[in-house]
Design a protein around this motif. Structure first.
Motif, short mmCIF file in Angstrom:
data_model
loop_
_atom_site.label_atom_id
_atom_site.label_comp_id
_atom_site.label_asym_id
_atom_site.label_seq_id
_atom_site.Cartn_x
_atom_site.Cartn_y
_atom_site.Cartn_z
N MET A 30 0.83 -1.20 0.00
CA MET A 30 0.00 0.00 0.00
C MET A 30 0.87 1.26 0.00
O MET A 30 0.55 2.25 -0.67
CB MET A 30 -0.92 0.00 1.22
CG MET A 30 -2.03 -1.04 1.17
SD MET A 30 -3.17 -0.76 -0.22
CE MET A 30 -3.88 0.81 0.26
N LYS A 31 1.96 1.19 0.74
CA LYS A 31 2.88 2.33 0.79
C LYS A 31 3.50 2.59 -0.58
O LYS A 31 3.59 3.74 -1.03
CB LYS A 31 3.98 2.04 1.82
CG LYS A 31 4.92 3.20 2.07
CD LYS A 31 5.92 2.86 3.16
CE LYS A 31 6.87 4.03 3.42
NZ LYS A 31 7.85 3.70 4.49
N LYS A 45 0.90 4.10 -2.92
CA LYS A 45 0.70 5.53 -2.68
C LYS A 45 1.83 6.36 -3.27
O LYS A 45 1.61 7.44 -3.82
CB LYS A 45 0.58 5.78 -1.18
CG LYS A 45 -0.73 5.29 -0.57
CD LYS A 45 -0.79 5.60 0.91
CE LYS A 45 -2.11 5.13 1.51
NZ LYS A 45 -2.18 5.41 2.97
N GLU A 79 1.28 6.47 -6.97
CA GLU A 79 0.17 7.36 -7.30
C GLU A 79 0.59 8.82 -7.17
O GLU A 79 0.23 9.67 -8.00
CB GLU A 79 -1.01 7.07 -6.37
CG GLU A 79 -1.71 5.76 -6.67
CD GLU A 79 -2.84 5.48 -5.69
OE1 GLU A 79 -2.92 6.20 -4.67
OE2 GLU A 79 -3.63 4.56 -5.95
N LYS A 80 1.37 9.10 -6.14
CA LYS A 80 1.85 10.46 -5.93
C LYS A 80 2.77 10.89 -7.06
O LYS A 80 2.69 12.03 -7.56
CB LYS A 80 2.59 10.54 -4.59
CG LYS A 80 2.98 11.94 -4.18
CD LYS A 80 3.60 11.94 -2.79
CE LYS A 80 3.97 13.36 -2.36
NZ LYS A 80 4.58 13.38 -1.00
#
Length: 267
Positions: free
Chosen positions: A233-234, A237, A240-241
């Motif tokens: 998940m990290k 993210k 995505e960033k």
């Protein structure tokens, strides 16, 4: 076998292993023979005695030295002994948490289970010290799942799984796909073993134990795929960033270029 005999045998094995490490480490040397003979006799220790004594810090430290010994025969025998004792501890933990009845019938079942466990562990060995060591490490990781699962239904599924068979199956897939541990794929071996034993990654070993991830699939997985859900998940993210940042950069560039075109047309 009594406690004193157990400790004396373990001391004999340890001293003989150290002697073999300093001098002749050939499998036919007297020191190696003494060490192996002592470990073979230690296999005969009652389950209750083994469970009591293997928790001693000095036993654990010395056993690690035996498993890391440069002589393959000592390594293999130490791995088998480690697997046997780990199995005893696992079975004992299950019995303590269960509601099994005591009595002669229960004792007979325990005796049969113990005999079956020893037979399964002998079957799980390959005779190759490196392969057996990998199987031992995998089994150690898979044995932790029962204590990590809290959902009752899931726990019942986990307890019914044979961690020895799963460890053997996974190692066989690794050996077939990657070759020997000391070969060109050593880094991949280490990556798999690390992720399987990572305390923050219980999901991976649970899925492997339950068959949701096969040995063949595990071998082909990338580091990111084997990582814990939290880590994945990290990473997601972060990606995505980075993607949003790139999209904003492209938009800004397009706006800037459009502005330049308008200025050019005016002139």
């Amino acid at each position: 076998m009594e406690k004193q005999e157990f400790l004396e045998l373990f001391e004999v094995a340890t001293k003989a292993a150290k002697s073999a490490a300093r001098g002749d480490s050939e499998s036919s040397s007297p020191a190696v023979s003494r060490c192996v003979d002592a470990m073979v006799r230690l296999r005969e220790a009652p389950q209750s005695l083994a469970c009591e004594l293997v928790k001693y810090p000095q036993i654990g430290k010395s056993h690690v030295l035996l498993m890391d010994h440069k002589n393959p025969t000592i390594q293999s025998e130490a791995t088998l002994l480690y697997s046997l004792w780990t199995g005893y501890l696992y079975v004992t933990g299950k019995k303590q948490n269960s509601r099994s009845h005591k009595g002669k019938q229960s004792q007979r079942r325990d005796g049969v289970h113990k005999k079956k466990l020893v037979e399964e562990m002998k079957i799980s060995t390959t005779g190759d010290s490196n392969r057996d060591r990998v199987r031992g490490i995998l089994h150690k990781s898979l044995s932790r799942v029962a204590n990590e699962v809290v959902v009752v239904e899931m726990k019942e599924r986990v307890v019914s799984c044979d961690s020895w068979s799963v460890a053997a199956s996974v190692e066989s897939a690794m050996y077939e796909k990657l070759g020997c541990f000391e070969g060109t794929q050593k880094a991949k071996y280490r990556s798999i073993l690390f992720n399987m034993g990572d305390s923050s990654n219980p999901d991976l070993r649970r899925k492997v134990l339950l068959g949701e991830i096969s040995g063949e699939r595990l071998v082909t997985m990338k580091k990111e795929e084997m990582a814990s859900n939290k880590f994945q998940m990290k990473v997601l993210k972060i990606k995505e960033k980075a993607r949003d940042k790139e999209e904003n950069r492209v938009k800004s560039m397009m706006i800037f270029q459009s502005g330049n075109m308008i200025m050019t047309l005016k002139f």
